[in-house]
Design a protein around this motif. Sequence first.
Motif, mmCIF file in Angstrom:
data_model
loop_
_atom_site.group_PDB
_atom_site.id
_atom_site.type_symbol
_atom_site.label_atom_id
_atom_site.label_comp_id
_atom_site.label_asym_id
_atom_site.label_seq_id
_atom_site.Cartn_x
_atom_site.Cartn_y
_atom_site.Cartn_z
ATOM 1 N N CYS A 175 -3.183 10.560 -4.535
ATOM 2 C CA CYS A 175 -3.578 10.819 -3.155
ATOM 3 C C CYS A 175 -2.908 12.085 -2.625
ATOM 4 O O CYS A 175 -3.530 12.847 -1.871
ATOM 5 N N ARG A 194 -0.928 -0.991 3.220
ATOM 6 C CA ARG A 194 -1.281 0.241 3.918
ATOM 7 C C ARG A 194 -2.092 -0.103 5.170
ATOM 8 O O ARG A 194 -3.225 -0.559 5.064
ATOM 9 N N GLY A 212 2.081 7.128 4.464
ATOM 10 C CA GLY A 212 2.421 7.005 3.051
ATOM 11 C C GLY A 212 1.466 6.093 2.309
ATOM 12 O O GLY A 212 0.471 5.603 2.881
ATOM 13 N N TRP A 213 1.768 5.806 1.034
ATOM 14 C CA TRP A 213 0.825 5.121 0.167
ATOM 15 C C TRP A 213 1.322 3.770 -0.326
ATOM 16 O O TRP A 213 0.635 3.105 -1.099
ATOM 17 N N ASP A 214 2.530 3.375 0.095
ATOM 18 C CA ASP A 214 3.041 2.072 -0.316
ATOM 19 C C ASP A 214 2.260 0.956 0.378
ATOM 20 O O ASP A 214 1.878 1.065 1.552
ATOM 21 N N GLY A 269 -0.013 6.981 -5.072
ATOM 22 C CA GLY A 269 0.372 7.985 -4.090
ATOM 23 C C GLY A 269 0.404 9.383 -4.664
ATOM 24 O O GLY A 269 0.138 10.362 -3.944
#
Length: 284
Positions: A212, A264, A259-261, A209
Amino acid sequence: MSATASPAVAATPTEASALPAKSSSFYTAMRLLPPERRTAMYAVYAFCRAVDDVADDGGPAPVRAAELDRWRVDIDELYAGRPAARVQDLVVPIQRYGLLRADFQAVIDGMAMDAFEDIIAPDEATLDLYCDRVASAVGRLSVRIFGVSEVEGVALAHHEGRALQLTNILRDIDEDAARNRLYLPREKLADIGLHAPTPQQAVDHPRIGEVCAKVAAEAEAHYRETWAIIARCPRKVTKAPRLMAAAYRLYLDAVLARGWDKPRARVKPSKLALLGVALRHGIL
């Protein structure tokens, strides 16, 4: 490859069924153009799709290389006044709008970057070159058709092309990794301790994240420059780029909100949000 981003990509010259769906942002943006400019855009779009199809689905590498070389020759011959049948539809747009041979060749070169080996963590300079070829070069062709002045048009293509392509890269990181491709730059990956990772290792990393977010910040900067240029130009020549910038920004916002968790989920703006963009920029 990560989906090509720009005001124009895709469709073969002779297959009307290959044109984009009526619900797509591209189709909506092109509907805003006068008929002769819309026809020119579809000719450019057809060229881009045909070349992209070679790079993605053109068979073994030697066959793809030979076909891309034939496209390069066809473009050179077109500008020499000897157009092959498959580029005949580009004759009038080139003459009417001053489209440059170098931009068509850049599009081919961009497709070739993806055609023969998987792009995995390119350096920043290579990523920027890739974005220029697969997105901004198409933008340079497009803004001339739209009627944007030369200086502002080149700048608009530079920033909007990169904004859209970086948005695509962020949206598609998991899909690209599944195809053994990773467009995130190696310098930013090195910042979180990743050196020569596989695509899947990179997108599974708990700190991906951070990478990104940095790429998203660059995309946001390009969107800001895009809108600053648009504000300086006559509104009648910027309807299509305004709509494309606004629509793609919805995708970036959706990715940032998600978000990036992991896991996805694939993001897609609501139909209502996209309709609002179309109404605002298609009417105003």
